[in-house]
Design a protein around this motif. Structure first.
Motif, PDB file in Angstrom:
ATOM      1  N   GLU A  80       0.836  -1.194   0.000  1.00  0.00           N
ATOM      2  CA  GLU A  80       0.000   0.000   0.000  1.00  0.00           C
ATOM      3  C   GLU A  80       0.877   1.252   0.000  1.00  0.00           C
ATOM      4  O   GLU A  80       1.869   1.339   0.732  1.00  0.00           O
ATOM      5  N   TYR A  81       0.491   2.219  -0.832  1.00  0.00           N
ATOM      6  CA  TYR A  81       1.159   3.516  -0.892  1.00  0.00           C
ATOM      7  C   TYR A  81       0.094   4.598  -0.758  1.00  0.00           C
ATOM      8  O   TYR A  81      -0.959   4.540  -1.399  1.00  0.00           O
ATOM      9  N   ILE A  82       0.357   5.584   0.080  1.00  0.00           N
ATOM     10  CA  ILE A  82      -0.532   6.727   0.219  1.00  0.00           C
ATOM     11  C   ILE A  82       0.272   7.981  -0.080  1.00  0.00           C
ATOM     12  O   ILE A  82       1.323   8.223   0.531  1.00  0.00           O
ATOM     13  N   ASP A  83      -0.235   8.760  -1.041  1.00  0.00           N
ATOM     14  CA  ASP A  83       0.485   9.952  -1.492  1.00  0.00           C
ATOM     15  C   ASP A  83       1.911   9.583  -1.901  1.00  0.00           C
ATOM     16  O   ASP A  83       2.868  10.287  -1.585  1.00  0.00           O
ATOM     17  N   GLN A  84       2.031   8.440  -2.622  1.00  0.00           N
ATOM     18  CA  GLN A  84       3.285   7.926  -3.173  1.00  0.00           C
ATOM     19  C   GLN A  84       4.295   7.501  -2.102  1.00  0.00           C
ATOM     20  O   GLN A  84       5.471   7.295  -2.405  1.00  0.00           O
ATOM     21  N   LYS A  85       3.854   7.337  -0.867  1.00  0.00           N
ATOM     22  CA  LYS A  85       4.734   6.885   0.207  1.00  0.00           C
ATOM     23  C   LYS A  85       4.311   5.503   0.678  1.00  0.00           C
ATOM     24  O   LYS A  85       3.131   5.250   0.948  1.00  0.00           O
ATOM     25  N   PHE A  86       5.267   4.590   0.797  1.00  0.00           N
ATOM     26  CA  PHE A  86       4.992   3.227   1.238  1.00  0.00           C
ATOM     27  C   PHE A  86       4.458   3.246   2.672  1.00  0.00           C
ATOM     28  O   PHE A  86       4.991   3.920   3.554  1.00  0.00           O
ATOM     29  N   THR A  87       3.363   2.478   2.886  1.00  0.00           N
ATOM     30  CA  THR A  87       2.777   2.410   4.228  1.00  0.00           C
ATOM     31  C   THR A  87       2.813   1.017   4.832  1.00  0.00           C
ATOM     32  O   THR A  87       3.049   0.866   6.030  1.00  0.00           O
ATOM     33  N   SER A  88       2.557  -0.048   4.018  1.00  0.00           N
ATOM     34  CA  SER A  88       2.553  -1.387   4.599  1.00  0.00           C
ATOM     35  C   SER A  88       2.535  -2.475   3.531  1.00  0.00           C
ATOM     36  O   SER A  88       2.122  -2.241   2.383  1.00  0.00           O
ATOM     37  N   ASP A  89       2.994  -3.673   3.929  1.00  0.00           N
ATOM     38  CA  ASP A  89       2.836  -4.882   3.124  1.00  0.00           C
ATOM     39  C   ASP A  89       1.516  -5.539   3.497  1.00  0.00           C
ATOM     40  O   ASP A  89       1.239  -5.764   4.678  1.00  0.00           O
TER      41      ASP A  89
END
Length: 232
Positions: A196-205
């Protein structure tokens, strides 16, 4: 009077209507029921506003004449005016497409068989040969500044099975990257090794996930530019 109404979610197009001219008449296909004995005709019937049939007893003509096999009553239906285009609205609103003067019968269901037309809302592009039997239609408007109208995603998604893709949701600047495992008949998407990416930043697998089609804004291969808009 019997009114055929339509409610449609239009994206980038307007003036959706049957192709109904004297040269190319549209056949409105219904199931029909007798209002006297409530007998339903076993087969679908089709009505054209350019074809007339005689009523018994020299009572004139109608576009459709039917004698009920159960009660032997003769009934009829006629179309008085040309169909009205269904115009783009947000949210979608129920609009009358065409009206019938029904005498002794009523139409109980409609099948949108036949050719429909539409126009690009901004570009004016003419779309012909639209088929609505399956309840949805997708196409691409080359004149609309290369912006996507709904495009049939099935061939593209089938080509992406077992490949890494990016799925962008309609809200929250959220994207999922992973391997496309499968799609179902409703275009819901199954990913494995999803991130998952939010605003092009990785958040979680996230591992294996299922994404509903109606949440998807666009999809693309992980190594390619561009996207395909989804409607569900």
């Amino acid at each position: 009077m019997y009114a055929l109404t339509l409610t449609a979610e239009l994206n980038g197009v307007t003036s959706l209507r049957p192709k109904d001219t004297e040269a190319t008449p549209f056949w409105y296909t219904f199931t029909v029921q007798c209002t006297s004995c409530r007998e339903t005709h076993p087969n679908a019937v089709s009505v054209s506003r350019f074809e007339t049939n005689e009523l018994s007893g020299s009572r004139g003509e109608a576009n459709f004449v039917w004698k009920c096999k159960n009660c032997k009553r003769e009934s009829s239906a006629s179309i008085k005016i040309a169909p009205k285009p269904y115009e783009l609205s947000e949210p979608p609103k129920q609009q009358t497409v065409i009206e019938f003067d029904c005498r002794g019968l009523e139409f109980t269901s409609f099948s949108p068989e036949g050719e429909w037309l539409a126009e690009g809302a901004e570009s004016g592009t003419k779309f012909e040969g639209i088929e609505l039997q399956e309840g949805e239609w997708f196409d691409y408007d080359e004149k609309a500044n290369d912006e996507f109208m709904p495009v049939n995603p099935r061939p593209m998604l089938q080509d992406l099975v077992n490949k890494d893709i990016v799925v962008r949701l309609k809200w929250g600047e959220t994207e999922y990257k992973g391997r496309l495992v499968s799609i179902d008949g409703y275009f819901n998407i199954q990913l494995t090794n999803a991130q998952e990416y939010i605003d092009q930043k990785f958040t979680s697998d996230l591992g294996q996930i299922l994404i509903r089609c109606n949440n998807v804004l666009w999809i693309k291969r992980a190594d390619e530019k561009g996207d395909v808009a989804m409607e569900g």
